[in-house]
Write a protein that holds these residues in place. Structure first.
Motif, mmCIF file in Angstrom:
data_model
loop_
_atom_site.group_PDB
_atom_site.id
_atom_site.type_symbol
_atom_site.label_atom_id
_atom_site.label_comp_id
_atom_site.label_asym_id
_atom_site.label_seq_id
_atom_site.Cartn_x
_atom_site.Cartn_y
_atom_site.Cartn_z
ATOM 1 N N HIS A 1 -43.968 -4.887 40.693
ATOM 2 C CA HIS A 1 -42.743 -5.619 40.916
ATOM 3 C C HIS A 1 -41.567 -4.855 40.306
ATOM 4 O O HIS A 1 -41.608 -4.486 39.116
ATOM 5 N N LEU A 2 -40.551 -4.603 41.096
ATOM 6 C CA LEU A 2 -39.349 -3.943 40.614
ATOM 7 C C LEU A 2 -38.162 -4.881 40.839
ATOM 8 O O LEU A 2 -38.091 -5.566 41.876
ATOM 9 N N TYR A 3 -37.234 -4.903 39.900
ATOM 10 C CA TYR A 3 -36.112 -5.836 39.939
ATOM 11 C C TYR A 3 -34.798 -5.069 40.037
ATOM 12 O O TYR A 3 -34.670 -3.967 39.520
ATOM 13 N N ARG A 4 -33.833 -5.689 40.702
ATOM 14 C CA ARG A 4 -32.510 -5.085 40.816
ATOM 15 C C ARG A 4 -31.475 -6.171 41.072
ATOM 16 O O ARG A 4 -31.812 -7.277 41.522
ATOM 17 N N LEU A 5 -30.244 -5.844 40.783
ATOM 18 C CA LEU A 5 -29.147 -6.745 41.123
ATOM 19 C C LEU A 5 -28.819 -6.614 42.601
ATOM 20 O O LEU A 5 -28.906 -5.509 43.157
ATOM 21 N N PRO A 6 -28.463 -7.694 43.293
ATOM 22 C CA PRO A 6 -28.133 -7.609 44.718
ATOM 23 C C PRO A 6 -26.982 -6.645 44.959
ATOM 24 O O PRO A 6 -26.096 -6.524 44.121
ATOM 25 N N VAL B 1 -30.961 -12.105 40.823
ATOM 26 C CA VAL B 1 -31.725 -10.855 40.815
ATOM 27 C C VAL B 1 -32.655 -10.842 42.022
ATOM 28 O O VAL B 1 -33.176 -11.884 42.428
ATOM 29 N N GLU B 2 -32.849 -9.664 42.595
ATOM 30 C CA GLU B 2 -33.782 -9.503 43.715
ATOM 31 C C GLU B 2 -35.035 -8.781 43.252
ATOM 32 O O GLU B 2 -34.997 -7.990 42.293
ATOM 33 N N ILE B 3 -36.138 -9.047 43.908
ATOM 34 C CA ILE B 3 -37.417 -8.443 43.553
ATOM 35 C C ILE B 3 -37.951 -7.658 44.742
ATOM 36 O O ILE B 3 -37.797 -8.063 45.892
ATOM 37 N N VAL C 1 -34.540 -14.474 39.449
ATOM 38 C CA VAL C 1 -34.896 -14.332 40.863
ATOM 39 C C VAL C 1 -34.800 -15.682 41.558
ATOM 40 O O VAL C 1 -34.240 -15.806 42.654
ATOM 41 N N ASP C 2 -35.334 -16.730 40.928
ATOM 42 C CA ASP C 2 -35.276 -18.070 41.512
ATOM 43 C C ASP C 2 -33.826 -18.525 41.704
ATOM 44 O O ASP C 2 -33.497 -19.230 42.649
ATOM 45 N N GLU C 3 -32.949 -18.103 40.800
ATOM 46 C CA GLU C 3 -31.540 -18.475 40.873
ATOM 47 C C GLU C 3 -30.790 -17.660 41.912
ATOM 48 O O GLU C 3 -29.688 -18.006 42.320
#
Length: 218
Positions: free
Chosen positions: A213-218, A199-201, A194-196
């Motif tokens: 918290h859910l994560y996904r690729l942009p 990945v988006e949160i 996410v910091d890089e």
């Protein structure tokens, strides 16, 4: 309507302003408004166009950018040749998100614009955020020294990315089960991604309890 982040450049040097506008336009997701050269014109442009971000010089013909800074109700990057410690401290004290000393490269500005886009994504929406999200957003505003767009990825990190490719949105616990690591390990890799900006949160609010918290690729 474009979802690009709109950027207003305030610089009394026409050639520098035009160069910075070209830098901005080269970054996907950003739109450069017509630059202005005075504090008065900047106030009028902000009122008329409501930019998301202002790139502000310290030395303007009709006022100091540091004095203008305290009146602007928008996000601001200081882009200036002013290298005095007092100017830097005053800029941050008055609300600047970053301070970039001229001359700088297109890559340096690009990194900060990309960091700003991540910051905006992490603090998107009317819902509240937790302290972890605030810390991550603020930490992401400053790119790592000599940061580059590519680096060698560890096997576990690669596995996390592959797991994300298979899902629209996924939690750290689900990633942990898929990859075969602990939730804490999955969370650590996800936070780094996410910091890089890879990945988006998102925050998903249920009827009770803390948001997930859910994560996904942009």
């Amino acid at each position: 309507m474009s979802k690009d982040l709109r950027v207003l450049i305030v610089d009394d040097d026409f050639h520098v302003a035009r160069l910075h506008a070209e830098y901005v336009r080269s970054v996907p997701g950003f739109q450069a408004l017509d630059p202005v050269s005075t504090a008065d014109a900047a106030l009028r442009a902000v009122e008329a166009h409501r930019p998301d971000l202002v790139l502000l010089d310290v030395y303007l013909p009709d006022a100091l950018g540091l004095d203008l800074l305290r009146t602007l109700d928008t996000d601001v990057f200081m882009l200036t040749a002013a290298a005095e410690v007092d100017a830097v401290r005053k800029a941050y004290r008055r609300g600047a998100l970053t301070y970039l000393i001229k001359p700088f490269s297109a890559e340096q500005l690009t990194q900060r614009l990309q960091a700003y886009a991540r910051y905006r994504r992490l603090l998107l929406g009317p819902q509240g955020v937790d302290q972890q999200a605030v810390d991550r957003a603020l930490r992401g505003l400053t790119p790592a020294p000599n940061a580059t767009g590519t680096r060698a990825r560890q096997a576990t990190e690669t596995a996390v990315l592959k797991a994300l490719e298979a899902e629209a949105r996924v939690s750290a616990s689900e990633i942990a089960r898929t990859v075969g690591v602990s939730r804490a390990t999955a969370q650590r890799y996800l936070s780094a991604l996410v910091d890089e900006g890879v990945v988006e949160i998102e925050l998903e609010y249920g009827s009770t309890g803390r948001p997930e918290h859910l994560y996904r690729l942009p």
